[in-house]
Write an enzyme that holds these catalytic residues in place. Structure first.
Site, PDB file in Angstrom:
ATOM      1  N   ASP B  10      27.390 -13.748 -20.144  1.00 15.87           N
ATOM      2  CA  ASP B  10      26.067 -13.300 -20.569  1.00 15.87           C
ATOM      3  C   ASP B  10      25.277 -12.948 -19.321  1.00 15.87           C
ATOM      4  O   ASP B  10      25.028 -13.805 -18.482  1.00 15.87           O
ATOM      5  CB  ASP B  10      25.386 -14.437 -21.354  1.00 15.87           C
ATOM      6  CG  ASP B  10      24.130 -13.961 -22.052  1.00 15.87           C
ATOM      7  OD1 ASP B  10      23.849 -12.744 -22.007  1.00 15.87           O
ATOM      8  OD2 ASP B  10      23.430 -14.813 -22.633  1.00 15.87           O
ATOM      9  N   ASP B 105      25.195  -6.514 -22.634  1.00 18.00           N
ATOM     10  CA  ASP B 105      25.143  -7.529 -21.589  1.00 18.00           C
ATOM     11  C   ASP B 105      25.861  -8.825 -21.962  1.00 18.00           C
ATOM     12  O   ASP B 105      25.647  -9.846 -21.329  1.00 18.00           O
ATOM     13  CB  ASP B 105      23.684  -7.830 -21.232  1.00 18.00           C
ATOM     14  CG  ASP B 105      22.871  -8.283 -22.423  1.00 18.00           C
ATOM     15  OD1 ASP B 105      23.306  -8.035 -23.564  1.00 18.00           O
ATOM     16  OD2 ASP B 105      21.808  -8.889 -22.228  1.00 18.00           O
ATOM     17  N   GLU B 106      26.671  -8.782 -22.992  1.00 16.21           N
ATOM     18  CA  GLU B 106      27.255 -10.022 -23.477  1.00 16.21           C
ATOM     19  C   GLU B 106      28.643  -9.743 -24.042  1.00 16.21           C
ATOM     20  O   GLU B 106      28.826  -8.764 -24.762  1.00 16.21           O
ATOM     21  CB  GLU B 106      26.371 -10.518 -24.625  1.00 16.21           C
ATOM     22  CG  GLU B 106      26.138 -11.991 -24.676  1.00 16.21           C
ATOM     23  CD  GLU B 106      25.361 -12.329 -25.945  1.00 16.21           C
ATOM     24  OE1 GLU B 106      25.818 -13.214 -26.657  1.00 16.21           O
ATOM     25  OE2 GLU B 106      24.325 -11.700 -26.213  1.00 16.21           O
TER      26      GLU B 106
END
Lengths: 368, 357
Positions: B10, B105-106
């Site tokens: 993350d 983003d993860e």
């Protein structure tokens, strides 16, 4: 409601009614069939609010007239009964008891009063009565060309125009267009045109008879159309939009004309299309002096080559089509010989049966 | 399945960190990335400096600016985030192709079998974090465990720049102290219900019987029962295997007003667009899902010829589908929008249209 019937008296009608039941409706009532018994007849109705059907069937005996709605699961139940006397009896809470020999079932229904009907209360504009066989012929010849999804609502149906004794019908998905024109004995006084939803057309074509003597009456209203048959009455909403000007895309003049044996051509296209990938059924059709070649290629899968003798005396031309569009029309043409007329490899082409001017098929090529 | 090795990566305050990296003047300042208050925009991301003021994502930008007047509002530049995300994914691919992105983003990584032949998932997580920083000058937090549920919670355990490992031996103890709201599948509504049943953390969840949980949470009961025992077999699903993309939301209050329903749906459509964009996908089938107050669930779909990605286009279709539901007449508790059938209609390539008018 209380009645006695035999399986074969009502099963067919129930199965027809089932076509019209809406799928995935949020109203439980619409998953039911309306039973209305009177004078030794049972009237079955079903609707999805866009189209409704009412079917009349004679039963052994109506012991007590009345109405109720029964969930469609009564159909598979009746289907599984032996061909003996079936008793159907509804109590005042709309729970129906179905008894056949020693078997006894209770199905919970809903009151008939709330069952929606497609209103016909506006003024009837006019009617036309034609043989069922003719309507079936018109629809079968063209309806596969209609747009299957609703991206363009006005194309998701079959267009009918009634003017005097002339009936014109059109279906198109914007890539190909099927056109039918015929003359009837007794026409209409004024002019009517309707886009009938493809869904309605799909159901109508299933119930139309091939019997020359059976007729169907079309009753025209402002926003709905009614199809009346001997024992069945179908009411459908129409698609309230403008249909495109189809006359303008039907080419009148051509640079090339070929005369081709239908069966040979159809078989060759069917074979060649096995090589095309499922996704793009592209076949290249080459016309040269008195011969036609079909070429198909699928990457990493193989190649197809077919050659057939035809009558062709124009300039050589090469044009690509979606094989499915060609196969569709070859299935419905009855003539032994077809005519293919082209302007160029980028313009609409015409396919029709030789000696039959009632039906035309216009298809757009695929860009090379 | 307890021998799997799952990493959840993350990125830390991703959009805001990219902006701070590219603009030195923003460093050390509270940065909000999002729409302007004039557009009635919301916070898409905010820097750690901004979080100290109580700002969090999905908050109205106007509220955020009220909480912290010196905050700098930056309009999102997705091309920049997408580029960084691409670089990060390249690093992931050095280790495994079993990557399930959740957003730009993860992502989950299954490194049970990995290209580098490294046995320790912790070692891989460490290397990935270092490489991400080398390549993008951005920090990431990583969670390592034997299942997705615990890997994700672990990555959020120490942020920013954290690395938390939950081994099978430590799992039960770890779960005991977790607040119930952090369990996968526990949204606001379920959280409230859990509270009312006296369940505030993992331990209190574990002491409830399966029957009890099924009685109160239906099918999800078994899922919660397993999670409390550290059992989560859900696999990491890579994009290649992905069939659809969608968002859904259970609302804290049941909704009847059409305006509200439309607003929520519009938001979901734009969230779906964001997801599609991050994967570079377009779809042809659009599905609307509604769960009514009585838990009756319906879906309505439409398939179109040209694949779409834009939230506005999806929303246009959703509105038409909405006509065919009881929205506005019957209270709604959940709305969902999804897109599948990726790619243009395959048989329409090069097919010319009739010049119909």
């Amino acid at each position: 409601m209380k009645l006695i019937t035999k399986k074969n008296e009502i099963l067919d009608s129930l199965q027809v009614a089932q076509f019209f039941i809406s799928t995935g409706s949020t109203l439980p009532l619409l998953s039911n069939i309306l039973f209305d018994a009177q004078d030794d007849f049972l009237f079955l109705s079903a609707t999805d609010m866009d189209i409704s059907v009412k079917i009349k069937c004679r039963v052994e005996k109506v012991e007590q007239a009345g109405k109720t709605t029964i969930p469609k699961k009564i159909i598979p139940l009746i289907k599984e009964f032996t061909d003996d006397i079936i008793k159907i009896e509804t109590d005042k809470n709309d729970n129906t008891k179905v008894v056949c020999k020693k078997a006894s079932y209770k199905i919970n229904g809903l009151p008939a009063e709330d069952f929606p009907v497609l209103q016909l209360d506006e003024k009837k504009l006019e009617s036309i009565t034609i043989p069922q066989k003719l309507l079936k012929e018109i629809i079968s010849k063209i309806y596969y060309a209609a747009l299957k999804d609703t991206t363009k609502r006005n194309l998701n149906g079959v267009y009918f125009k009634f003017e005097g004794k002339i009936i014109e019908a059109v279906a198109t998905d914007a890539h190909r267009l099927a056109y039918y024109k015929t003359e009837v004995k007794t026409g209409v006084k004024s002019k009517f045109d309707y886009i009938i939803p493809l869904k309605t057309i799909n159901e109508i074509v299933k119930v139309l008879s091939d019997d020359e003597t059976k007729e169907i009456t079309l009753n025209f209203y402002d926003k709905v159309i009614e199809f009346q048959m001997e024992n069945m009455d179908i009411v459908s909403r129409i698609i309230d939009e403008n249909y495109p000007n189809y006359n303008q895309v039907i080419p009148k003049e051509f640079n090339m004309e070929a005369s081709v044996n239908k069966e040979e051509f159809a078989a060759a296209i069917r074979r060649a299309s096995t090589i095309t990938s499922d996704k793009s059924k592209i076949v290249i059709i080459k016309f040269e002096k008195n011969k036609l070649m079909i070429i198909a290629q699928a990457q990493d899968e193989g190649e197809a080559f077919e050659e057939i003798d035809i009558k062709y005396d124009s300039e050589p031309v090469e044009v690509s089509y979606n094989a499915a569009y060609i196969m569709d029309v070859l299935k419905v043409i009855e003539s032994d010989t077809i005519e293919i007329k082209l302007i160029s490899s980028m313009n609409p082409g015409i396919i029709k049966g030789k000696g039959n001017d009632d039906f035309l098929y216009i298809v757009m090529p695929i860009r090379k | 399945m307890n021998d799997r090795k799952i990493i959840h990566i993350d990125m830390d305050a991703f959009y805001a960190s990219v902006e701070q990296r590219d603009n030195p003047e923003l460093r050390g300042k509270p940065v909000i990335v999002g729409g302007t208050p004039q557009q009635r925009g919301v916070v898409a991301a905010c820097s750690y400096e901004a979080r100290k003021f109580g700002i969090h994502s999905a908050m109205a930008s106007a509220t955020a600016l009220r909480l912290c007047q010196q905050a700098v509002l930056v309009t999102p530049d997705f091309s920049k985030y997408k580029k960084a995300s691409g670089q990060i994914h390249e690093i992931f691919h050095e280790y495994t192709n079993m990557i399930e992105p959740l957003s730009l983003d993860e992502a989950y990584l299954d490194v049970t079998e990995n290209n580098a032949g490294i046995k320790s998932a912790t070692q891989i997580a460490k290397e990935i974090k270092e490489k991400i920083y080398e390549k993008t000058r951005l920090t990431a937090s990583a969670g390592v465990s034997y299942c997705k549920f615990l890997a994700k919670i672990a990555s959020g355990y120490k942020k920013p720049d954290g690395l938390t490992v939950v081994t099978p031996e430590k799992a039960l103890r770890f779960i005991e102290n977790l607040p119930i709201g952090s369990f996968h599948g526990v949204g606001k509504v379920t959280e409230k219900k859990m509270f009312s049943l006296g369940i505030k953390n993992g331990l209190e969840l574990r002491i409830k019987s399966l029957d009890f949980l099924e009685e109160h949470f239906g099918k999800s009961g078994a899922w919660f029962y397993d999670l409390a025992r550290g059992v989560d077999d859900s696999p990491v699903i890579s994009i290649q295997d992905r069939k659809s993309m969608g968002r859904e939301e259970t609302y804290p209050e049941d909704i009847l007003e059409m305006d509200k329903i439309k607003n929520y749906l519009e938001q979901l459509c734009f969230d779906v667009e964001k997801d599609l964009r991050s994967e570079g996908l377009k779809g042809r089938t659009i599905t609307l899902k509604i769960k009514y107050l009585d838990f009756k669930q319906i879906t309505r779909s439409i398939t179109i010829e040209k694949a779409v990605q834009s939230g506005a286009t999806i929303y246009g279709r959703i509105l038409k589908l909405l006509d065919n539901t009881l929205a506005g007449k019957k209270k709604i508790r959940l709305l969902g929008v999804s897109v599948h059938n990726f790619g243009d209609a395959p048989d329409k390539k090069g097919q010319l249209d009739l010049p119909l008018k």
